[in-house]
Design an enzyme around this catalytic site. Structure first.
Site, PDB file in Angstrom:
ATOM      1  N   CYS A   2      34.846  34.134  37.203  1.00 28.03           N
ATOM      2  CA  CYS A   2      33.538  34.788  37.112  1.00 28.03           C
ATOM      3  C   CYS A   2      33.494  35.966  38.077  1.00 28.03           C
ATOM      4  O   CYS A   2      34.343  36.107  38.935  1.00 28.03           O
ATOM      5  CB  CYS A   2      32.463  33.788  37.493  1.00 28.03           C
ATOM      6  SG  CYS A   2      32.596  32.271  36.532  1.00 28.03           S
ATOM      7  N   ARG A  27      35.824  40.371  34.163  1.00 24.73           N
ATOM      8  CA  ARG A  27      36.265  39.098  34.789  1.00 24.73           C
ATOM      9  C   ARG A  27      35.703  37.896  34.046  1.00 24.73           C
ATOM     10  O   ARG A  27      36.227  36.801  34.155  1.00 24.73           O
ATOM     11  CB  ARG A  27      35.798  39.026  36.232  1.00 24.73           C
ATOM     12  CG  ARG A  27      36.581  39.890  37.200  1.00 24.73           C
ATOM     13  CD  ARG A  27      36.024  39.732  38.589  1.00 24.73           C
ATOM     14  NE  ARG A  27      36.239  38.386  39.082  1.00 24.73           N
ATOM     15  CZ  ARG A  27      37.224  38.069  39.910  1.00 24.73           C
ATOM     16  NH1 ARG A  27      38.067  39.006  40.296  1.00 24.73           N
ATOM     17  NH2 ARG A  27      37.389  36.851  40.317  1.00 24.73           N
ATOM     18  N   LYS A 491      50.575  40.883  22.800  1.00 26.90           N
ATOM     19  CA  LYS A 491      49.654  42.036  22.750  1.00 26.90           C
ATOM     20  C   LYS A 491      48.876  42.033  21.447  1.00 26.90           C
ATOM     21  O   LYS A 491      47.660  42.211  21.435  1.00 26.90           O
ATOM     22  CB  LYS A 491      50.453  43.341  22.895  1.00 26.90           C
ATOM     23  CG  LYS A 491      50.857  43.643  24.323  1.00 26.90           C
ATOM     24  CD  LYS A 491      49.674  44.152  25.094  1.00 26.90           C
ATOM     25  CE  LYS A 491      49.515  43.712  26.513  1.00 26.90           C
ATOM     26  NZ  LYS A 491      49.753  42.400  26.927  1.00 26.90           N
TER      27      LYS A 491
END
Ligand code: BG6
Length: 614
Positions: A2, A27, A491
């Protein structure tokens, strides 16, 4: 994983908190909230979903106050709802907490609190902290003393921010263990806390990093530190050089594209100062304390890393065995940490982690250290936990990598592992000066070659648009390009949500061939290396089953066009550095497929930039 921010000063806290959360959004982002001290009590605003929803909530019910904390959440305990969003407050709404990590014994702590009449309003583990604080503050304790009474009772990982109207004008921040970081930022007549640098850069570059078991007491005019067992603590101040612009998008649509294009610069930066001009020797700074004798005595190296960093570890194995002749193995950190691994006396663990906060990688480091290994961390983020847990640190120096999917950190990892392999080889006598010179010249030429490949972006965008509707993809590689195939698949899947898998070409006939048909494009890395003929025969196997082949080949390969439906070309370079070049077209391809599919490329669903909880 977080985002945490806090402000105490004379300015209006709310816009500063929201601005900081905006920079930490990558995040974690399934809910967000702020708590501000206002007229002797706390005002809380929280919202589910993206940060814009919190901005709306604050606009509808404005806050005013100059002390506050804020949080963006990536849910671990409790669904991503407004009720479970942080900050959490006590029964009287006079004390608030924000938290990153997991409190593993929260149920044991919650039961007696409920029995004593505390009213819980969420399903989270975090909320127990603020009710425990409430009891301590009721005895007249200062906020830091209440924290010192409560925090040692928490088991698990936690980085926390606390404020209370009972002890106004103060933020207490603490780091219990290896959860995400807590940084104190020093301003003029104001001070800040944050979980990492992008939230602070526009206000200050003078910071202190909290270590595990440390607590900070932050007011507008003073910052002091304690250990969690209450002893005074002195922390050094560090000046971070990243400027706010560097952490902004610089005009690109996404951080992801910006960071793909930053790779030439990032590689130049990671090479800087690491080759002695006069001797051609690879040198690292004082953060690598291993002596030449220790290098010469190394019996074995184990490389660990998660996700993209794990693919860098696989390339590192090839490089170190080829150039230094040291036996290497590669381990998945989340497996290694529970496997009771056998550690050879005097061996080295190379822990590869961009954030330096990935909990499984940190746990693997601690497990190996406990068993007698020396640990070298290859890290990007200054002051992260991995840099404190390691004996030696090599920094990537790529600047902040904001996009959740790693690009410039990956190629910098490959270049640093290439340098490290040469460094080992030079000291063990397995790489002579002439070979070193050639290898290093190729490394210094790499930024130019990557620039050339980036120039092919329009071609890769067109290719991506042609294949963006596919439901499955296969990536084939052999030898040192096998990790490239894995990274290309990662990816594509993490950005576009298309099922993609990477495999070693030799594995085709052991099951993978059953998947081949005209609906699953196959990307084959077919560079003119010792296994070129083998990968060409894999391509023939695919074509024989009506499969579609996209070949990644060298500029001067006249033959490949006859084997593949599509050809993407890259310049020739030394085989050992080539994975750092071969991955670039695959990064661009994945980016444009994802963008064409309308995905939120910088913040792919269900993923986080660094997983700091299990
Ligand atoms: C994942 C990231 O959460 O963690 C990946 O999405 C990254 O991009 C992986 O490769 C490991 O992170 P780190 O910081 O330890 O390199």
């Amino acid at each position: 994983m977080c985002g945490i921010v806090g402000y105490v000063g004379s300015r209006d806290a709310t816009p500063l908190l929201v601005g900081g959360l905006r920079r930490l959004e990558y995040r974690g982002y399934d809910s967000a909230g702020v708590a501000v001290q206002q007229n002797g009590k706390l005002e809380i605003r929280r919202a589910e979903g993206k940060l814009d929803n919190l901005v709306t909530a604050v606009a509808q019910h404005p806050l005013s106050g100059s002390v506050g904390i804020g949080h963006t959440r990536w849910a671990t305990h409790g669904r991503p709802t407004e009720q479970n969003a942080h900050p959490h407050v006590d029964c009287g709404a006079v004390t608030a907490v924000i938290h990153n990590g997991i409190i593993e014994n929260f149920a044991d702590l919650k039961a007696p609190l409920v029995a004593a009449g505390h009213r819980f309003t969420s399903e989270t583990d975090t909320e127990v902290v603020v009710h425990l604080l409430e009891d301590e503050l009721a005895k007249g304790a200062l906020l830091e003393d209440a924290a010192l009474a409560v925090l040692p009772r928490l088991e698990g990982a936690a980085a926390l921010g606390l404020i209370s109207a009972k002890d106004p004008g103060k933020i207490v921040a603490a780091r219990i263990s290896n959860a995400g970081g807590v940084i104190v930022g020093y301003g003029q007549g104001e001070n800040f806390i944050a979980s990492d640098m992008p939230a602070l850069l526009e206000h200050t570059r003078s910071v202190s990093f909290l270590g595990a078991g440390e607590l900070a007491i932050v007011t507008a005019t003073a910052v002091s530190f304690r250990t969690l067992d209450g002893k005074p603590l002195t922390k050094e101040r560090t000046t971070v050089t990243w400027d706010p612009v560097a952490a902004a998008k610089s005009g690109y649509r996404h951080f992801m594209l910006k960071e793909i294009h930053e790779q030439p610069r990032a590689i130049s930066d990671t090479l800087l100062g690491r080759v002695e001009r006069t001797t051609g020797r690879v040198v690292f700074d004082e953060n690598v304390r291993m002596t030449d004798d220790q290098v010469r005595a190394l019996p074995r190296i184990t490389l660990v890393g998660c996700g993209t960093a794990g693919h860098a570890a696989l390339v590192g194995k090839y490089l170190i065995e080829r150039l230094a002749g040291i036996p290497c193995d590669v381990e998945i950190p989340s497996e290694y940490r529970y496997r009771e691994p056998v550690v050879t006396n005097g061996q080295l663990i190379v822990a590869i982690t961009q954030s330096g906060e990935t909990v499984d990688t940190l746990a693997a480091m601690h497990e190996a250290k406990a068993r007698g290994a020396r640990v070298l961390a290859l890290v990007n983020v200054v002051g992260s936990e991995a840099t404190r847990a390691a004996d030696d640190v090599i920094y990537l120096h790529t600047g902040p990598e904001i996009a959740v999917a790693s690009s410039k950190a990956y190629t910098a990892m490959l270049v640093d592992l290439y340098l490290f392999a040469i460094y080992l080889g030079q000291r063990r006598g397995t790489v002579d000066p002439e070979r070193s010179r050639q290898l290093l010249a190729e490394a210094f030429h790499l930024p130019t070659l990557i620039d050339a490949v980036l120039g092919q972006e329009p071609k890769l965008k067109a290719l991506a648009y042609r294949y963006h509707g596919a439901r499955d993809f296969l990536f084939l590689g052999r030898g040192i390009q096998y990790p490239t195939a894995l990274e290309g698949a990662l990816k594509l899947k993490e950005l576009s949500y298309i099922h993609a898998e990477g495999t070693a070409g030799g594995e085709m006939k052991h099951g993978i061939n059953a998947l081949i048909d005209e609906h699953m494009p196959v990307v084959a890395i077919a560079l003119r290396d010792p296994v070129y003929r083998k990968i060409v025969s894999n391509i023939a196997e695919v074509r024989a089953r009506a499969g579609v082949v996209i070949a990644l080949a060298h500029d001067d390969d006249e033959e490949i066009a006859g084997h593949a439906d599509e050809v993407v070309r890259i310049p020739r370079t030394n085989e050992l550095i080539s994975p750092a070049l071969a991955v670039v077209p695959l990064q661009l391809f994945a980016y444009h497929v994802a963008d064409r599919r309308g995905n939120d490329v910088d913040q792919p669903r269900n993923l986080a930039k660094a997983v700091t909880v299990e």
